[in-house]
Scaffold this motif. Sequence first.
Motif, PDB file in Angstrom:
ATOM      1  N   UNK A 145       0.441  -0.779  -0.066  1.00 50.93           N
ATOM      2  CA  UNK A 145       0.454   0.205   0.059  1.00 50.93           C
ATOM      3  C   UNK A 145       0.746   1.165   0.001  1.00 50.93           C
ATOM      4  N   UNK A 146       0.699   1.944  -0.714  1.00 52.59           N
ATOM      5  CA  UNK A 146       1.183   2.858  -0.591  1.00 52.59           C
ATOM      6  C   UNK A 146       1.244   4.662   0.583  1.00 52.59           C
ATOM      7  N   UNK A 147       1.908   5.060   0.833  1.00 52.90           N
ATOM      8  CA  UNK A 147       2.175   5.758   2.247  1.00 52.90           C
ATOM      9  C   UNK A 147       0.704   6.748   2.366  1.00 52.90           C
ATOM     10  N   UNK A 148       0.867   7.760   1.574  1.00 52.96           N
ATOM     11  CA  UNK A 148      -0.234   8.696   1.192  1.00 52.96           C
ATOM     12  C   UNK A 148      -1.878   7.850   1.750  1.00 52.96           C
ATOM     13  N   UNK A 149      -1.673   6.391   1.727  1.00 56.38           N
ATOM     14  CA  UNK A 149      -3.443   6.005   2.125  1.00 56.38           C
ATOM     15  C   UNK A 149      -2.685   5.636   3.494  1.00 56.38           C
ATOM     16  N   UNK A 150      -2.360   5.850   4.067  1.00 57.64           N
ATOM     17  CA  UNK A 150      -2.627   5.185   5.627  1.00 57.64           C
ATOM     18  C   UNK A 150      -2.758   5.944   6.179  1.00 57.64           C
ATOM     19  N   UNK A 151      -3.318   6.242   7.562  1.00 57.65           N
ATOM     20  CA  UNK A 151      -3.911   6.428   8.813  1.00 57.65           C
ATOM     21  C   UNK A 151      -2.365   7.611   8.768  1.00 57.65           C
ATOM     22  N   UNK A 152      -2.653   8.873  10.586  1.00 64.76           N
ATOM     23  CA  UNK A 152      -1.208   8.630  10.912  1.00 64.76           C
ATOM     24  C   UNK A 152      -1.417   8.050  11.514  1.00 64.76           C
ATOM     25  N   UNK A 153      -1.967   7.318  12.478  1.00 61.93           N
ATOM     26  CA  UNK A 153      -1.538   5.815  13.499  1.00 61.93           C
ATOM     27  C   UNK A 153      -0.676   4.969  12.911  1.00 61.93           C
ATOM     28  N   UNK A 154      -1.063   4.462  11.537  1.00 63.45           N
ATOM     29  CA  UNK A 154      -0.165   3.130  10.790  1.00 63.45           C
ATOM     30  C   UNK A 154       1.417   4.106  10.632  1.00 63.45           C
ATOM     31  N   UNK A 155       0.865   5.414   9.746  1.00 64.78           N
ATOM     32  CA  UNK A 155       2.801   6.122  10.032  1.00 64.78           C
ATOM     33  C   UNK A 155       2.891   6.282  10.729  1.00 64.78           C
ATOM     34  N   UNK A 156       2.434   6.237  12.295  1.00 62.24           N
ATOM     35  CA  UNK A 156       3.779   6.509  13.791  1.00 62.24           C
ATOM     36  C   UNK A 156       4.449   5.297  13.679  1.00 62.24           C
ATOM     37  N   UNK A 157       3.040   4.032  13.497  1.00 58.89           N
ATOM     38  CA  UNK A 157       3.604   2.589  13.463  1.00 58.89           C
ATOM     39  C   UNK A 157       4.749   2.167  13.021  1.00 58.89           C
ATOM     40  N   UNK A 158       4.830   2.831  11.512  1.00 59.17           N
ATOM     41  CA  UNK A 158       5.712   2.171  10.386  1.00 59.17           C
ATOM     42  C   UNK A 158       7.249   2.758  10.876  1.00 59.17           C
ATOM     43  N   UNK A 159       7.127   4.867  11.320  1.00 62.08           N
ATOM     44  CA  UNK A 159       8.508   5.022  11.275  1.00 62.08           C
ATOM     45  C   UNK A 159       9.128   4.938  12.409  1.00 62.08           C
ATOM     46  N   UNK A 160       8.082   4.093  13.524  1.00 60.43           N
ATOM     47  CA  UNK A 160       8.556   4.197  15.485  1.00 60.43           C
ATOM     48  C   UNK A 160       9.382   2.421  14.556  1.00 60.43           C
ATOM     49  N   UNK A 161       8.780   1.406  14.117  1.00 63.47           N
ATOM     50  CA  UNK A 161       9.353   0.410  13.555  1.00 63.47           C
ATOM     51  C   UNK A 161      10.595   0.718  12.634  1.00 63.47           C
ATOM     52  N   UNK A 162      10.671   1.465  12.244  1.00 64.01           N
ATOM     53  CA  UNK A 162      12.430   1.951  11.233  1.00 64.01           C
ATOM     54  C   UNK A 162      12.578   2.248  12.094  1.00 64.01           C
ATOM     55  N   UNK A 163      13.009   2.942  12.569  1.00 67.55           N
ATOM     56  CA  UNK A 163      13.981   3.353  14.122  1.00 67.55           C
ATOM     57  C   UNK A 163      14.315   3.093  14.888  1.00 67.55           C
ATOM     58  N   UNK A 164      13.577   1.261  14.720  1.00 70.46           N
ATOM     59  CA  UNK A 164      14.257   0.511  16.360  1.00 70.46           C
ATOM     60  C   UNK A 164      15.246  -0.209  15.394  1.00 70.46           C
ATOM     61  N   UNK A 165      14.783  -0.564  14.869  1.00 72.53           N
ATOM     62  CA  UNK A 165      15.669  -1.469  13.655  1.00 72.53           C
ATOM     63  C   UNK A 165      16.614  -0.452  12.712  1.00 72.53           C
ATOM     64  N   UNK A 166      16.982   0.719  13.171  1.00 71.28           N
ATOM     65  CA  UNK A 166      18.263   1.315  12.719  1.00 71.28           C
ATOM     66  C   UNK A 166      19.228   1.041  13.627  1.00 71.28           C
TER      67      UNK A 166
END
Length: 249
Positions: A145-166
């Motif tokens: 799914x393209x990011x523009x279709x994500x809700x704000x909460x979904x974006x938050x979970x997504x970037x948080x997950x990336x951050x934790x794995x970097x």
Amino acid sequence: MEEKKVIIDNVSKEFLIGYNRNLSATERFVSLFSGREPKKVIDVLKGVSLDIYSGEVMGIIGDNGSGKSTLLRIIAGIYKPDSGSVTANGKIISLINLYIGLKDRLEMRDNIYLCCSLFGLTRREINERFDSIVTFSELSKFINTKIYQFSEGMKQRFVFSIAMHCNPEILLLDEIFEVGDENFREKSVKKIQEIVQIGGCVVLVSHDMEMVNKYCNRVGLISAGHLVGIGKPNEIIGKNLKNFKPDVI
């Protein structure tokens, strides 16, 4: 002795903003035909100095427009200070930068590779962590799914997950800490505790005093651009609890 992970030395920052209040007729005429709007200098930070150590969660609080989010953006490298300096001893991961790095027209899959590469992971490392990033975010159904279709909460979970794995050694959080449902919040807290336990640090800017009191070891209070207090959460929060408002800067 604990290592200084972030050294903020006498940092000041000002912004120029459009300003039309109480202009004379001549000034309005010149502004109209020159296309140049009068500017006003706003001092956002004034000589802020602060050391943040390994193994701690440092809270930054302050009233609306006090400059706390600006300070976080300077640590993240989004803004440059007008004077003073910031020294970071470790890899900085900022959720602010991750939000900026997201490409709305790319799918979640492609954004994982893009954002992780921006924070220094090789393609092999991304491949190894890909499934874990998706699983942690709890967004496996939206991998294409393209990011523009994500809700704000979904974006938050997504970037948080990336951050934790970097592999963050210095994690910067601006109002994003407890996101998602209870299960996700528990996972988030555990990950942050792991960063602190291995000698990293977390800098949390928030107007949620309950959260700051719960998770922070120390708190810095900023008022009108000045760092006016540093101490234990229960000592500092009381100084700024009245008339507390969300940040706009």
